[in-house]
Write a protein that holds these residues in place. Structure first.
Motif, PDB file in Angstrom:
ATOM      1  N   ARG A  42      11.462  25.002  -8.493  1.00  0.00           N
ATOM      2  CA  ARG A  42      11.858  24.635  -7.127  1.00  0.00           C
ATOM      3  C   ARG A  42      13.365  24.787  -6.905  1.00  0.00           C
ATOM      4  NH1 ARG A  42      10.002  19.148  -3.957  1.00  0.00           N
ATOM      5  NH2 ARG A  42      11.189  19.553  -2.077  1.00  0.00           N
ATOM      6  N   SER A  43      14.171  24.370  -7.859  1.00  0.00           N
ATOM      7  CA  SER A  43      15.629  24.469  -7.727  1.00  0.00           C
ATOM      8  C   SER A  43      16.092  25.914  -7.653  1.00  0.00           C
ATOM      9  CB  SER A  43      16.324  23.778  -8.899  1.00  0.00           C
ATOM     10  OG  SER A  43      16.063  22.396  -8.875  1.00  0.00           O
ATOM     11  N   GLN A  44      15.533  26.774  -8.496  1.00  0.00           N
ATOM     12  CA  GLN A  44      15.902  28.182  -8.473  1.00  0.00           C
ATOM     13  C   GLN A  44      15.519  28.818  -7.139  1.00  0.00           C
ATOM     14  OE1 GLN A  44      14.397  26.595 -11.001  1.00  0.00           O
ATOM     15  NE2 GLN A  44      14.830  27.570 -12.949  1.00  0.00           N
ATOM     16  N   CYS A  45      14.372  28.466  -6.630  1.00  0.00           N
ATOM     17  CA  CYS A  45      13.885  28.994  -5.362  1.00  0.00           C
ATOM     18  C   CYS A  45      14.806  28.588  -4.213  1.00  0.00           C
ATOM     19  CB  CYS A  45      12.469  28.478  -5.123  1.00  0.00           C
ATOM     20  SG  CYS A  45      11.701  29.031  -3.607  1.00  0.00           S
ATOM     21  N   LEU A  46      15.152  27.324  -4.174  1.00  0.00           N
ATOM     22  CA  LEU A  46      16.035  26.830  -3.115  1.00  0.00           C
ATOM     23  C   LEU A  46      17.413  27.477  -3.226  1.00  0.00           C
ATOM     24  CD1 LEU A  46      16.578  25.043  -0.708  1.00  0.00           C
ATOM     25  CD2 LEU A  46      17.023  23.143  -2.290  1.00  0.00           C
ATOM     26  N   ALA A  47      17.931  27.585  -4.438  1.00  0.00           N
ATOM     27  CA  ALA A  47      19.238  28.225  -4.639  1.00  0.00           C
ATOM     28  C   ALA A  47      19.210  29.671  -4.152  1.00  0.00           C
ATOM     29  CB  ALA A  47      19.632  28.162  -6.113  1.00  0.00           C
ATOM     30  N   GLU A  48      18.141  30.379  -4.435  1.00  0.00           N
ATOM     31  CA  GLU A  48      17.993  31.776  -3.988  1.00  0.00           C
ATOM     32  C   GLU A  48      18.078  31.858  -2.464  1.00  0.00           C
ATOM     33  OE1 GLU A  48      16.950  35.946  -4.456  1.00  0.00           O
ATOM     34  OE2 GLU A  48      17.549  34.462  -5.937  1.00  0.00           O
ATOM     35  N   ALA A  49      17.359  30.982  -1.792  1.00  0.00           N
ATOM     36  CA  ALA A  49      17.344  30.993  -0.323  1.00  0.00           C
ATOM     37  C   ALA A  49      18.702  30.619   0.264  1.00  0.00           C
ATOM     38  CB  ALA A  49      16.267  30.049   0.189  1.00  0.00           C
ATOM     39  N   LEU A  50      19.357  29.631  -0.312  1.00  0.00           N
ATOM     40  CA  LEU A  50      20.652  29.192   0.207  1.00  0.00           C
ATOM     41  C   LEU A  50      21.749  30.217  -0.073  1.00  0.00           C
ATOM     42  CD1 LEU A  50      20.420  25.436  -0.810  1.00  0.00           C
ATOM     43  CD2 LEU A  50      20.304  26.354   1.527  1.00  0.00           C
ATOM     44  N   ASP A  51      21.790  30.736  -1.286  1.00  0.00           N
ATOM     45  CA  ASP A  51      22.832  31.710  -1.637  1.00  0.00           C
ATOM     46  C   ASP A  51      22.695  33.001  -0.842  1.00  0.00           C
ATOM     47  OD1 ASP A  51      24.251  30.150  -3.428  1.00  0.00           O
ATOM     48  OD2 ASP A  51      23.159  30.887  -5.184  1.00  0.00           O
ATOM     49  N   ARG A  65      15.037  25.539   9.094  1.00  0.00           N
ATOM     50  CA  ARG A  65      15.888  24.609   9.849  1.00  0.00           C
ATOM     51  C   ARG A  65      16.622  23.655   8.911  1.00  0.00           C
ATOM     52  NH1 ARG A  65      13.494  21.738  15.003  1.00  0.00           N
ATOM     53  NH2 ARG A  65      13.726  23.873  15.670  1.00  0.00           N
ATOM     54  N   GLU A  66      15.927  23.137   7.924  1.00  0.00           N
ATOM     55  CA  GLU A  66      16.549  22.229   6.961  1.00  0.00           C
ATOM     56  C   GLU A  66      17.630  22.940   6.145  1.00  0.00           C
ATOM     57  OE1 GLU A  66      12.774  19.271   6.106  1.00  0.00           O
ATOM     58  OE2 GLU A  66      12.881  21.192   5.063  1.00  0.00           O
ATOM     59  N   ARG A  67      17.364  24.188   5.768  1.00  0.00           N
ATOM     60  CA  ARG A  67      18.369  24.938   5.010  1.00  0.00           C
ATOM     61  C   ARG A  67      19.601  25.226   5.856  1.00  0.00           C
ATOM     62  NH1 ARG A  67      13.785  27.807   3.726  1.00  0.00           N
ATOM     63  NH2 ARG A  67      14.536  29.687   4.778  1.00  0.00           N
ATOM     64  N   ARG A  68      19.411  25.598   7.115  1.00  0.00           N
ATOM     65  CA  ARG A  68      20.560  25.844   7.994  1.00  0.00           C
ATOM     66  C   ARG A  68      21.406  24.587   8.134  1.00  0.00           C
ATOM     67  NH1 ARG A  68      16.842  28.893  11.181  1.00  0.00           N
ATOM     68  NH2 ARG A  68      16.542  27.093  12.529  1.00  0.00           N
ATOM     69  N   LEU A  70      21.680  22.088   6.004  1.00  0.00           N
ATOM     70  CA  LEU A  70      22.361  21.854   4.732  1.00  0.00           C
ATOM     71  C   LEU A  70      23.560  22.788   4.579  1.00  0.00           C
ATOM     72  CD1 LEU A  70      22.500  20.393   2.019  1.00  0.00           C
ATOM     73  CD2 LEU A  70      20.870  22.082   1.134  1.00  0.00           C
ATOM     74  N   LEU A  71      23.396  24.046   4.943  1.00  0.00           N
ATOM     75  CA  LEU A  71      24.498  24.999   4.849  1.00  0.00           C
ATOM     76  C   LEU A  71      25.648  24.623   5.780  1.00  0.00           C
ATOM     77  CD1 LEU A  71      22.462  28.312   4.604  1.00  0.00           C
ATOM     78  CD2 LEU A  71      23.916  27.318   2.808  1.00  0.00           C
ATOM     79  N   ARG A  72      25.326  24.105   6.959  1.00  0.00           N
ATOM     80  CA  ARG A  72      26.377  23.656   7.880  1.00  0.00           C
ATOM     81  C   ARG A  72      27.101  22.428   7.340  1.00  0.00           C
ATOM     82  NH1 ARG A  72      22.462  24.761  11.850  1.00  0.00           N
ATOM     83  NH2 ARG A  72      21.943  22.563  11.981  1.00  0.00           N
ATOM     84  N   GLN A  73      26.371  21.539   6.689  1.00  0.00           N
ATOM     85  CA  GLN A  73      26.961  20.313   6.168  1.00  0.00           C
ATOM     86  C   GLN A  73      27.788  20.553   4.912  1.00  0.00           C
ATOM     87  OE1 GLN A  73      23.461  17.948   5.545  1.00  0.00           O
ATOM     88  NE2 GLN A  73      23.474  17.129   7.623  1.00  0.00           N
ATOM     89  N   ARG A  74      27.426  21.542   4.127  1.00  0.00           N
ATOM     90  CA  ARG A  74      28.086  21.769   2.834  1.00  0.00           C
ATOM     91  C   ARG A  74      28.725  23.151   2.759  1.00  0.00           C
ATOM     92  NH1 ARG A  74      27.382  18.254  -1.345  1.00  0.00           N
ATOM     93  NH2 ARG A  74      29.327  19.312  -1.858  1.00  0.00           N
ATOM     94  N   THR A  75      29.658  23.412   3.638  1.00  0.00           N
ATOM     95  CA  THR A  75      30.351  24.702   3.656  1.00  0.00           C
ATOM     96  C   THR A  75      31.262  24.876   2.438  1.00  0.00           C
ATOM     97  OG1 THR A  75      32.114  23.769   5.020  1.00  0.00           O
ATOM     98  CG2 THR A  75      30.291  24.867   6.172  1.00  0.00           C
ATOM     99  N   ASP A  76      31.497  23.815   1.698  1.00  0.00           N
ATOM    100  CA  ASP A  76      32.349  23.870   0.514  1.00  0.00           C
ATOM    101  C   ASP A  76      31.666  24.507  -0.693  1.00  0.00           C
ATOM    102  OD1 ASP A  76      30.673  21.512   0.640  1.00  0.00           O
ATOM    103  OD2 ASP A  76      31.734  20.770  -1.138  1.00  0.00           O
TER     104      ASP A  76
END
Length: 91
Positions: A42-51, A65-68, A70-76
């Motif tokens: 699950r972690s690898q899958c989520l990392a793939e989608a976010l990266d 929607r949840e990934r977008r 998260l990406l907006r909240q953690r731009t760092d």
């Protein structure tokens, strides 16, 4: 033949072979997330989608929607792979 890192984790995914079911629309996405429960990668899958800023489907238990959000909240964060699957992380 050696498998790339991405191909390697996808072979262990609980959703392997279920692609169409993981790309529903609207409210059905939340139901599709249940497939991710207890998935060993699950972690690898989520990392793939976010990266890779994947915009469609359920990845790592999160809807687009949840990934977008998260990406907006953690731009760092530069590498979700490092954060979610780096040394010392259980995956």
């Amino acid at each position: 033949m050696t498998l790339s890192r991405t191909e390697d984790w996808t072979l262990q995914a609980k959703c392997r072979g279920m692609q169409d079911k993981l790309f529903p629309e609207g409210v059905d996405q939340k139901r599709a997330r249940l497939v991710c429960t207890g998935c060993p990668v699950r972690s690898q899958c989520l990392a793939e989608a976010l990266d890779n800023r994947i915009e469609w489907g359920v990845w790592g238990g999160m809807t687009e929607r949840e990934r977008r959000q998260l990406l907006r909240q953690r731009t760092d964060i530069r590498s979700w792979q490092t954060v979610l699957c780096g040394p010392g992380k259980i995956h």
